[in-house]
Design an enzyme around this catalytic site. Structure first.
Site, PDB file in Angstrom:
ATOM      1  N   GLU A  61      -3.565   1.121  -6.607  1.00 26.72           N
ATOM      2  CA  GLU A  61      -2.615   0.083  -6.962  1.00 26.72           C
ATOM      3  C   GLU A  61      -2.492   0.093  -8.479  1.00 26.72           C
ATOM      4  OE1 GLU A  61       0.225  -1.519  -6.548  1.00 26.72           O
ATOM      5  OE2 GLU A  61      -0.634  -1.930  -4.563  1.00 26.72           O
TER       6      GLU A  61
ATOM      7  N   CYS B 103       0.876  -1.173   0.000  1.00 31.15           N
ATOM      8  CA  CYS B 103       0.000   0.000   0.000  1.00 31.15           C
ATOM      9  C   CYS B 103       0.911   1.219   0.000  1.00 31.15           C
ATOM     10  CB  CYS B 103      -0.919   0.003   1.221  1.00 31.15           C
ATOM     11  SG  CYS B 103      -1.990   1.464   1.287  1.00 31.15           S
TER      12      CYS B 103
END
Length: 228
Positions: free
Chosen positions: A103, A2
């Site tokens: 992402e 992340c």
């Protein structure tokens, strides 16, 4: 992993963290929160208030704060093994509010990566599981920092990346902050992949690729990219 996320829907924060009496002061929507920046959190030493932490964990024993650049994430599977995380798991846990994260999905054909914006289907805020610590520089100034825990993927995220942030079920927010519950095995069980059927992923403009870029354009649909 992340490495970038959002906190935009500030008016809904207290709905997700109802035990907090008030929202953090002077809080602004953030569309591209990145490592080494300050982020909003709720830490276990003051579980009834918001605080700000530096993103990139700097252990109290570190000789150089630069180590934090390599500790923006911590793998759930090895928390009890790594010295930088083992004690923090027992004594220094935190919640990190978010309402979406980014992402990059690889395309084998073009060898390019498409930025994806992942959020809950209801678009409401949620919380990453995190760990924090306090480091003092040689001059004696204290810096509180944190890392976001990652876990294996659910079926949605598996098509995008091989890791995802550990998103806690809201029913366990207080458990994560409660230092009377320090049993590592029980805590690690909370770090399972979040249910895929509650999440959605949207391809977005490459504008978000640059960490310094901010504002609503970061989450614009890819279809609008040609307009800029």
């Amino acid at each position: 992993m992340c490495g970038r996320y959002t906190l935009i829907r500030l008016e809904a924060l207290l709905d997700k963290f109802p035990w907090l009496a008030r929202a953090a002061p002077d809080l602004l929507p953030r569309y591209n929160i990145a490592p080494t920046q300050p982020l909003l959190a709720i830490a276990s030493d003051h579980p009834d208030q918001f605080t700000h932490l530096h993103w990139g964990l700097i252990p109290s024993w570190a000789k150089d704060r630069a180590i934090g650049n390599r500790m923006i994430n911590a793998r759930a599977e090895t928390l009890t093994e790594k010295p930088a995380f083992r004690t923090a798991l027992q004594r220094r846990r935190c919640l990190i509010p978010a309402d979406g994260f980014y992402e990059w999905q690889p395309d084998p054909a073009s060898k390019r990566k498409t930025p994806m914006y992942i959020q809950m289907k209801d678009q409401k805020p949620f919380a990453f599981a995190g760990l924090w610590d306090t480091w003092q520089d040689p001059a004696g100034s204290a810096l509180r920092s944190c890392t976001i825990i990652t876990t294996t993927t659910n079926s949605l995220m598996a098509t995008i990346h091989d890791r995802m942030p550990a998103i806690l079920p809201h029913t366990h927010y207080r458990d994560w902050l409660d230092l009377e519950k320090p049993e590592p095995a029980a805590l690690v069980k909370l770090l399972a992949p979040y249910p895929a059927d509650e999440m959605q992923a949207t391809p977005i403009s490459s504008y978000v690729n640059i960490p310094k870029n901010e504002g609503p354009r970061c989450i614009e649909s890819m279809a609008k990219e040609t307009l800029f």
